[in-house]
Structures are given as structure tokens and as C-alpha cells.
Scaffold this active site. Sequence first.
Site, PDB file in Angstrom:
ATOM      1  N   ASP A   1      -6.658   1.632   1.351  1.00  0.00           N
ATOM      2  CA  ASP A   1      -6.753   1.854   2.854  1.00  0.00           C
ATOM      3  C   ASP A   1      -7.992   1.293   3.462  1.00  0.00           C
ATOM      4  O   ASP A   1      -8.764   0.723   2.710  1.00  0.00           O
ATOM      5  CB  ASP A   1      -6.531   3.427   3.161  1.00  0.00           C
ATOM      6  CG  ASP A   1      -7.623   3.975   2.864  1.00  0.00           C
ATOM      7  OD1 ASP A   1      -8.648   3.673   2.364  1.00  0.00           O
ATOM      8  OD2 ASP A   1      -7.623   5.271   3.263  1.00  0.00           O
TER       9      ASP A   1
ATOM     10  N   LYS B   1       0.721  -1.036   0.075  1.00  0.00           N
ATOM     11  CA  LYS B   1       0.025   0.060  -0.197  1.00  0.00           C
ATOM     12  C   LYS B   1       0.773   1.304  -0.028  1.00  0.00           C
ATOM     13  O   LYS B   1       0.583   2.283  -0.818  1.00  0.00           O
ATOM     14  CB  LYS B   1      -0.889   0.085   1.268  1.00  0.00           C
ATOM     15  CG  LYS B   1      -2.048   1.217   1.268  1.00  0.00           C
ATOM     16  CD  LYS B   1      -2.618   1.576   2.647  1.00  0.00           C
ATOM     17  CE  LYS B   1      -2.546   2.931   2.733  1.00  0.00           C
ATOM     18  NZ  LYS B   1      -2.498   3.540   3.862  1.00  0.00           N
TER      19      LYS B   1
END
Length: 218
Positions: free
Chosen positions: A139, A121
Site C-alpha cells: 500500500d 493488492k
Amino acid sequence: MTKSEKVQFVIDTLEKLYPETPIPLDHKDPYTLLIAVLMSAQSTDARVNIITPLLFAKADNPYDMIKLSVEEIREIIKPVGLSPMKSKGIYGLSHILIDKYGGKVPQSFEALEELPAVGHKTASVVMSQAFGVPAFPVDTHIHRLMYRWNLSNGKNVAQTERDAKRLFPKEIWNKLHLQIIYYGREYCPARGWKLENDEITKTVGRKSVLDEYHKKGK
């Protein structure tokens, strides 16, 4: 509504609400963005934005960062949480950037993900926001909303990312993922969620999610 109509509705609604998408983490270059994103794991952008100026006042580049000890870095970043792991990561990756990349942040997913404390991420955020490479960092907000909107099954973030990349046009990924985050914070939070204010979920939401919401009688 067909799946493609739902996707288009999501895109159109977000574009109307958030025509501009400033990056939520304060930074001035790829290195400071990388450090800020690393620090944001299991913390809030708002908290990170309070702490990064204190850290960057002492070290806003890898050469100055390695002059600090891991303990000094940890002391500064303690309020964002997970400071033992994050401080070691910041110190370690700064060394690697100097030794291997001439002090610059590498522009590839593979190279970024090899750095300490940098996951997929974080690498995706840096690639999309620092270098403009299409990516779809997922997220907690995006994971939650993609499930509520019945666009992903919510099994894990890797699946959510695959679904998002399959459903949304590549040329809007970098803007869209920020738009979804803004929408999640404002209209579709995990707690204190009011469906009547949430135009997208109201229109395209997963039936079981809507039923559960109404059952609670909020």
C-alpha cells in the site's frame, strides 16, 4: 551497515514494536474481508470500518448482496469514495462468486484478480489475511517506507513488492507487511513526519531523504 544488516534491523525493530498484528479492516470471513479491502482503495481503514457494518447488516454474503441493486450498494458506501466503481464491483463479483464458485471466495491470486474491481493488492491482502498464503501487499505506507529506508527505488508498487519479497524471508511476509503499515502510520507518515521519532529511517534511511528532511530544517 550492510543491506542484510539493515533488513534485519527493520525486522527486529518492527517485531519489538508490533508483536501482535491485528488485521486493520473489520471482517468475519473471506467474503467480508474481500469487500472491505475493495472498499479501502483510496480511502482509510477507519472510514471503511464505519461503513462496512451498515452494508453487512443488509448483506454479508454474496447471495444477499445481489438482492440489493448497484444503486442501493452505492448509496451505503458513498462515504468511502469511488462509490460508482466499487458498488458495480461488489455487485458484479458477488454474482460471479455464486455462478462460478458456489458462493465462496476462490483461493488463488489468478481467480481473485479476474473479479471486477479486484486488483493485485486486494487479491494479495485476501490471500495473506484470509487464507494464510504468503503475499506482500504493497500500500502507500509500504511503498513510501521501502523508499525512505533505501530498500527499493520507489519507481512503482510492483517494483517495491518485488524488492520486499526478495529482501524479507517469505515466512514473515504476512505479518511484516502489517507491521510496516502500523509503523508508517505511527512513526513515518507522509505528512507531519518527525524524524527524531522514527528509529528505523534515522538508522537505515536513504541519504537523499535524510538530507532533504534536514534541509527543510524541521
